[in-house]
Scaffold this motif. Structure first.
Motif, PDB file in Angstrom:
ATOM      1  N   GLN A   3      -4.576   8.749  -8.218  1.00 54.37           N
ATOM      2  CA  GLN A   3      -3.535   8.205  -7.484  1.00 54.37           C
ATOM      3  C   GLN A   3      -2.288   8.608  -7.555  1.00 54.37           C
ATOM      4  N   GLY A   4      -2.490  10.130  -7.798  1.00 53.94           N
ATOM      5  CA  GLY A   4      -1.199  10.623  -7.940  1.00 53.94           C
ATOM      6  C   GLY A   4      -1.098  11.695  -7.146  1.00 53.94           C
ATOM      7  N   PHE A   5      -1.877  11.661  -5.855  1.00 58.65           N
ATOM      8  CA  PHE A   5      -2.191  12.259  -4.159  1.00 58.65           C
ATOM      9  C   PHE A   5      -2.240  10.836  -3.418  1.00 58.65           C
ATOM     10  N   GLU A   6      -1.857   9.673  -3.802  1.00 61.57           N
ATOM     11  CA  GLU A   6      -1.861   8.770  -2.858  1.00 61.57           C
ATOM     12  C   GLU A   6      -0.271   8.278  -1.952  1.00 61.57           C
ATOM     13  N   ALA A   7      -0.182   8.004  -1.285  1.00 64.95           N
ATOM     14  CA  ALA A   7       1.036   7.774  -0.523  1.00 64.95           C
ATOM     15  C   ALA A   7       1.782   6.713  -1.541  1.00 64.95           C
ATOM     16  N   PRO A   8       2.978   6.812  -1.740  1.00 63.57           N
ATOM     17  CA  PRO A   8       3.805   5.843  -3.152  1.00 63.57           C
ATOM     18  C   PRO A   8       3.913   3.949  -2.049  1.00 63.57           C
ATOM     19  N   TYR A   9       3.836   4.641  -0.249  1.00 67.32           N
ATOM     20  CA  TYR A   9       4.030   3.092   0.241  1.00 67.32           C
ATOM     21  C   TYR A   9       3.502   2.638   1.194  1.00 67.32           C
ATOM     22  N   SER A  10       3.058   1.857   1.672  1.00 62.56           N
ATOM     23  CA  SER A  10       1.866   1.144   2.216  1.00 62.56           C
ATOM     24  C   SER A  10       1.902  -0.032   3.042  1.00 62.56           C
ATOM     25  N   LYS A  11       1.341  -0.050   3.945  1.00 62.35           N
ATOM     26  CA  LYS A  11       1.566  -1.577   4.353  1.00 62.35           C
ATOM     27  C   LYS A  11       2.069  -2.561   3.140  1.00 62.35           C
ATOM     28  N   GLU A  12       1.081  -2.862   2.701  1.00 60.78           N
ATOM     29  CA  GLU A  12       0.453  -3.627   1.572  1.00 60.78           C
ATOM     30  C   GLU A  12       1.740  -3.794   0.934  1.00 60.78           C
ATOM     31  N   SER A  13       1.989  -2.850   0.091  1.00 64.13           N
ATOM     32  CA  SER A  13       3.449  -2.209  -0.689  1.00 64.13           C
ATOM     33  C   SER A  13       3.642  -1.636   0.119  1.00 64.13           C
ATOM     34  N   PRO A  14       5.210  -2.104   0.599  1.00 63.83           N
ATOM     35  CA  PRO A  14       6.508  -1.527   1.743  1.00 63.83           C
ATOM     36  C   PRO A  14       7.488  -1.590   0.803  1.00 63.83           C
ATOM     37  N   ALA A 186      14.116   0.320  15.244  1.00 66.08           N
ATOM     38  CA  ALA A 186      12.433   0.632  15.816  1.00 66.08           C
ATOM     39  C   ALA A 186      12.451   2.096  14.762  1.00 66.08           C
ATOM     40  N   THR A 187      13.345   2.986  14.499  1.00 61.36           N
ATOM     41  CA  THR A 187      12.499   3.571  13.645  1.00 61.36           C
ATOM     42  C   THR A 187      11.753   3.803  12.521  1.00 61.36           C
ATOM     43  N   ARG A 188      11.787   2.342  11.330  1.00 66.54           N
ATOM     44  CA  ARG A 188      11.844   1.990  10.615  1.00 66.54           C
ATOM     45  C   ARG A 188      10.250   1.558  10.677  1.00 66.54           C
ATOM     46  N   PRO A 189       8.872   2.406   9.924  1.00 70.43           N
ATOM     47  CA  PRO A 189       8.278   2.199  10.004  1.00 70.43           C
ATOM     48  C   PRO A 189       7.298   1.138   9.027  1.00 70.43           C
ATOM     49  N   ALA A 190       5.727   0.574   9.350  1.00 75.69           N
ATOM     50  CA  ALA A 190       5.300  -0.249   8.917  1.00 75.69           C
ATOM     51  C   ALA A 190       5.183  -0.493   7.171  1.00 75.69           C
ATOM     52  N   ILE A 191       5.655   0.736   6.803  1.00 79.11           N
ATOM     53  CA  ILE A 191       5.559   1.042   5.814  1.00 79.11           C
ATOM     54  C   ILE A 191       6.822   0.579   4.973  1.00 79.11           C
TER      55      ILE A 191
END
Length: 210
Positions: A3-14, A186-191
């Motif tokens: 988990q330490g190598f995973e992106a901190p945010y995602s579409k599910e947890s923006p 529009a510069t703000r991504p889905a995450i």
């Protein structure tokens, strides 16, 4: 460990990122990307947003209004909006104290009125919409926020522990961005997504009590 190598945010947890258009006479109009959340400080923006929006970190993003750090970008090609006004209704000095009444006036679109009382004002008490506030020895800047659309015409009476000249920063805040903010949104991504008060406009000025 992975988990330490995973992106901190995602579409599910923006990530929470509010976009604010900010104007104040002593600085150029700017976009603010506010990523601070609760007790945490300003968090880095998504890399794609940094690149597309040309954002850079600013420790005093709100130009002396006291709202902290954020990422900022020049706001070019946007209209200059009418700024709120402040009138000194009365200023009565007595020995080492003074009682100052300010009348703040925002636009018909204002949702919140803000007043920053600097530490050097040595605030003793404030009267606001029938309420009495006393910091009880607190030292540091004090922020008064009237969060209601009927606060656009706001009178504040302050008892100060100094007779020296004092400058107050004040502002109106509007919820939501007008259509000319679509490009920066529009510069703000889905995450990332707006949170709490969300995107908006803050128009600020200073008033000096001599």
């Amino acid at each position: 460990v992975s988990q330490g190598f995973e992106a901190p945010y995602s579409k599910e947890s923006p990530q929470r990122v509010n976009i604010i258009y900010f104007e104040k006479p002593d600085i150029a109009p700017r976009w603010i990307a506010a990523s601070a959340w609760k007790a945490r400080g300003t968090e880095p923006l998504p890399a794609s947003m940094m690149k597309a929006g040309h954002f850079t970190f600013d420790n005093d993003a709100y130009g002396g209004l006291g709202l902290g750090s954020a990422y900022v970008a020049p706001a070019t090609g946007t209209p200059n909006l009418p700024l709120p006004t402040a009138t000194i209704v009365s200023d009565k000095k007595n020995a080492n104290t003074r009682v100052v009444t300010l009348a703040l006036q925002g636009s018909a679109d204002a949702d919140v009125m803000l007043l920053r009382i600097p530490e050097e004002a040595k605030i003793i008490s404030a009267e606001l919409r029938g309420q009495h506030f006393a910091p009880n020895g607190y030292k540091g800047d004090t922020e008064l926020a009237c969060v209601s659309r009927d606060c656009r015409g706001l009178t504040v009476t302050m008892t100060l522990g100094t007779t020296a000249p004092v400058s107050f920063a004040f502002a109106e805040q509007r919820y939501g961005l007008p259509s000319w903010g679509d490009a920066v949104k529009a510069t703000r991504p889905a995450i990332a997504f707006p949170s709490q008060s969300g995107d908006g406009v803050i128009l600020a000025r200073n008033v000096k009590v001599p």
